[in-house]
Design a protein around this motif. Sequence first.
Motif, PDB file in Angstrom:
ATOM      1  N   ARG A   3     -52.505  -7.091  74.338  1.00 58.12           N
ATOM      2  CA  ARG A   3     -53.175  -8.064  74.782  1.00 58.12           C
ATOM      3  C   ARG A   3     -53.460  -9.089  73.404  1.00 58.12           C
ATOM      4  O   ARG A   3     -53.301 -10.125  73.623  1.00 58.12           O
ATOM      5  CB  ARG A   3     -54.317  -7.884  75.670  1.00 58.12           C
ATOM      6  CG  ARG A   3     -55.108  -9.090  76.149  1.00 58.12           C
ATOM      7  CD  ARG A   3     -55.544  -8.891  77.675  1.00 58.12           C
ATOM      8  NE  ARG A   3     -56.621  -7.763  77.647  1.00 58.12           N
ATOM      9  CZ  ARG A   3     -57.915  -7.916  77.224  1.00 58.12           C
ATOM     10  NH1 ARG A   3     -58.294  -9.153  77.087  1.00 58.12           N
ATOM     11  NH2 ARG A   3     -58.427  -6.909  77.450  1.00 58.12           N
ATOM     12  N   GLY A   4     -53.905  -8.282  72.613  1.00 57.36           N
ATOM     13  CA  GLY A   4     -54.299  -9.048  71.392  1.00 57.36           C
ATOM     14  C   GLY A   4     -53.211  -9.700  70.485  1.00 57.36           C
ATOM     15  O   GLY A   4     -53.158 -10.605  69.993  1.00 57.36           O
ATOM     16  N   ALA A   5     -52.165  -8.704  70.558  1.00 62.93           N
ATOM     17  CA  ALA A   5     -50.812  -9.102  69.748  1.00 62.93           C
ATOM     18  C   ALA A   5     -50.125 -10.468  70.533  1.00 62.93           C
ATOM     19  O   ALA A   5     -49.926 -11.188  69.692  1.00 62.93           O
ATOM     20  CB  ALA A   5     -49.885  -8.073  69.622  1.00 62.93           C
ATOM     21  N   HIS A   6     -50.275 -10.662  71.845  1.00 62.66           N
ATOM     22  CA  HIS A   6     -49.841 -11.409  72.559  1.00 62.66           C
ATOM     23  C   HIS A   6     -50.570 -12.653  72.297  1.00 62.66           C
ATOM     24  O   HIS A   6     -50.102 -13.950  72.021  1.00 62.66           O
ATOM     25  CB  HIS A   6     -49.840 -11.153  74.138  1.00 62.66           C
ATOM     26  CG  HIS A   6     -49.319 -12.471  74.913  1.00 62.66           C
ATOM     27  ND1 HIS A   6     -48.079 -12.711  75.165  1.00 62.66           N
ATOM     28  CD2 HIS A   6     -50.114 -13.283  75.709  1.00 62.66           C
ATOM     29  CE1 HIS A   6     -48.012 -13.876  75.675  1.00 62.66           C
ATOM     30  NE2 HIS A   6     -49.151 -14.246  76.004  1.00 62.66           N
ATOM     31  N   ASP A  29     -54.127  -9.289  58.940  1.00 60.38           N
ATOM     32  CA  ASP A  29     -52.945  -8.858  58.289  1.00 60.38           C
ATOM     33  C   ASP A  29     -53.398  -7.500  57.309  1.00 60.38           C
ATOM     34  O   ASP A  29     -52.316  -7.074  56.857  1.00 60.38           O
ATOM     35  CB  ASP A  29     -52.723 -10.200  57.102  1.00 60.38           C
ATOM     36  CG  ASP A  29     -51.547 -10.185  56.200  1.00 60.38           C
ATOM     37  OD1 ASP A  29     -50.714  -9.909  56.882  1.00 60.38           O
ATOM     38  OD2 ASP A  29     -51.589 -10.124  54.932  1.00 60.38           O
ATOM     39  N   TYR A  30     -54.553  -7.213  57.013  1.00 61.96           N
ATOM     40  CA  TYR A  30     -54.651  -6.027  56.577  1.00 61.96           C
ATOM     41  C   TYR A  30     -53.999  -4.895  56.980  1.00 61.96           C
ATOM     42  O   TYR A  30     -53.750  -4.009  56.573  1.00 61.96           O
ATOM     43  CB  TYR A  30     -56.387  -5.747  56.392  1.00 61.96           C
ATOM     44  CG  TYR A  30     -56.684  -4.598  55.659  1.00 61.96           C
ATOM     45  CD1 TYR A  30     -57.109  -5.044  54.093  1.00 61.96           C
ATOM     46  CD2 TYR A  30     -56.812  -3.155  56.062  1.00 61.96           C
ATOM     47  CE1 TYR A  30     -57.530  -3.917  53.528  1.00 61.96           C
ATOM     48  CE2 TYR A  30     -57.419  -2.272  55.376  1.00 61.96           C
ATOM     49  CZ  TYR A  30     -57.518  -2.600  53.992  1.00 61.96           C
ATOM     50  OH  TYR A  30     -58.427  -1.391  53.201  1.00 61.96           O
ATOM     51  N   PHE A  31     -54.017  -4.999  58.489  1.00 60.39           N
ATOM     52  CA  PHE A  31     -53.326  -3.984  59.322  1.00 60.39           C
ATOM     53  C   PHE A  31     -52.033  -4.305  59.489  1.00 60.39           C
ATOM     54  O   PHE A  31     -51.394  -3.649  60.185  1.00 60.39           O
ATOM     55  CB  PHE A  31     -53.941  -3.579  60.547  1.00 60.39           C
ATOM     56  CG  PHE A  31     -55.500  -3.362  60.123  1.00 60.39           C
ATOM     57  CD1 PHE A  31     -55.680  -1.680  60.077  1.00 60.39           C
ATOM     58  CD2 PHE A  31     -56.767  -4.001  60.437  1.00 60.39           C
ATOM     59  CE1 PHE A  31     -56.777  -1.501  59.734  1.00 60.39           C
ATOM     60  CE2 PHE A  31     -57.850  -3.626  60.206  1.00 60.39           C
ATOM     61  CZ  PHE A  31     -57.992  -2.122  59.789  1.00 60.39           C
ATOM     62  N   GLY A  32     -51.290  -5.467  58.752  1.00 64.28           N
ATOM     63  CA  GLY A  32     -49.844  -5.879  59.134  1.00 64.28           C
ATOM     64  C   GLY A  32     -49.900  -6.365  60.430  1.00 64.28           C
ATOM     65  O   GLY A  32     -48.457  -6.377  61.101  1.00 64.28           O
ATOM     66  N   ASP A  33     -50.666  -7.036  61.142  1.00 67.66           N
ATOM     67  CA  ASP A  33     -50.577  -7.385  62.503  1.00 67.66           C
ATOM     68  C   ASP A  33     -49.945  -8.851  62.643  1.00 67.66           C
ATOM     69  O   ASP A  33     -49.962  -9.237  63.691  1.00 67.66           O
ATOM     70  CB  ASP A  33     -51.893  -7.478  63.324  1.00 67.66           C
ATOM     71  CG  ASP A  33     -51.823  -5.851  63.860  1.00 67.66           C
ATOM     72  OD1 ASP A  33     -50.812  -5.406  64.085  1.00 67.66           O
ATOM     73  OD2 ASP A  33     -53.186  -5.283  63.823  1.00 67.66           O
TER      74      ASP A  33
END
Lengths: 224, 224
Positions: free
Chosen positions: B134-137, B176-180
Amino acid sequence: MKRLYHWPLDPAGRLVRLALGERGEAFETLESPPWSPHPDISRLAHGAVAPAIVDLKTEPRMFACGTRAICEHLAETGDGTALLPESAADRAEARRLWAWVEAACEEVTDTLLTERVMQWVRRDRQPDSARLRRGAHALRGRLTFMNGMVEINGYLAGRQVSLADLAAAAHLSAYDYFGDVEWDAVPDLKEWYARLKSRPSFRPLLADRLKAVRPVAHYADLDF
Amino acid sequence: MKRLYHWPLDPAGRLVRLALGERGEAFETLESPPWSPHPDISRLAHGAVAPAIVDLKTEPRMFACGTRAICEHLAETGDGTALLPESAADRAEARRLWAWVEAACEEVTDTLLTERVMQWVRRDRQPDSARLRRGAHALRGRLTFMNGMVEINGYLAGRQVSLADLAAAAHLSAYDYFGDVEWDAVPDLKEWYARLKSRPSFRPLLADRLKAVRPVAHYADLDF
């Protein structure tokens, strides 16, 4: 002369009307309900939503959308009541509490107020009793917190009215239209609300009458 | 000299660090993680939360809590880069988009970023894959919107950097720290982020290294 796009029971629009009133700014209004925005709004900017103000005197016409952009603009221009205190420390505290009010009331607006509007104004569906209960519970918590704040200082962020008070009163007045504020449980806040209600900027809000539903009996009563 | 209470991966704290950096303000930092606030915070004011700044030079010590109170204070005092444009119209637009960024990123922070932190930093539990999705979307939608904005003007609210850009960069840098952040899908926003990353105010953020987890390889890379 400014033009305001708003919907009468939207707390954000109510805050802007109070702020315009406190600044003594003349304005005309056009309705823009959340479920059917006025077509002018989307022409102002990509992703713009009401409340929005347009200054009809400037060329190109200056506009501002949303409570933060509009109220900060009013605070830094024009005359009338100062919307923020003078010292840096007091301004910071007023802005902290203004932000707190907007965040804390969001859940109440999304549940309790939205259900009331769906029930009485849009008549789309029966209210969801679980959401009404959740909203009422959240509202009681916020009222208790605010009661403690005004008990200390008279106003939310000190001894003078600020955008924190106008934001709180804007939200509570919308809930109060449907009789959802238990004033007798929060006597200091009730006294604070009576003071805010008697300010000239509040008169247009107290005169609001939706076609679909009348407000509770005490809604416009200054001695409720 | 100011003291900042913050947690390195909290987007709100990151915005304040960027704003302090742009203003050229010297500050020391103390950590205040969301799940274990520094005890000083609750002594500042009832209901106060990080990020918070305290001015160590004033007596009584001036404090401000929350991004709105802190950043508006920094915008109206001190030197360095102007955090808001000069004209009323441009200021209103910068504040509208700053508010939009904070509201639009809230869902991404509450789902995607929170799950990453729970997974890697707190190691409390396995991530909830539905919330990650859900967050990525939600993030993809926000990136597309922001890409369109910077494509037009270079920055979110016009041709110069403002609090709207700093707020957006603060959020995206934490994801971005987690590459998302899928930078290659939004080339104009990627170019905008490269420009922001190379500003001196950004250096401390790029130097952040959590004990629990290292950032993705490109995190601090100016030519990513």
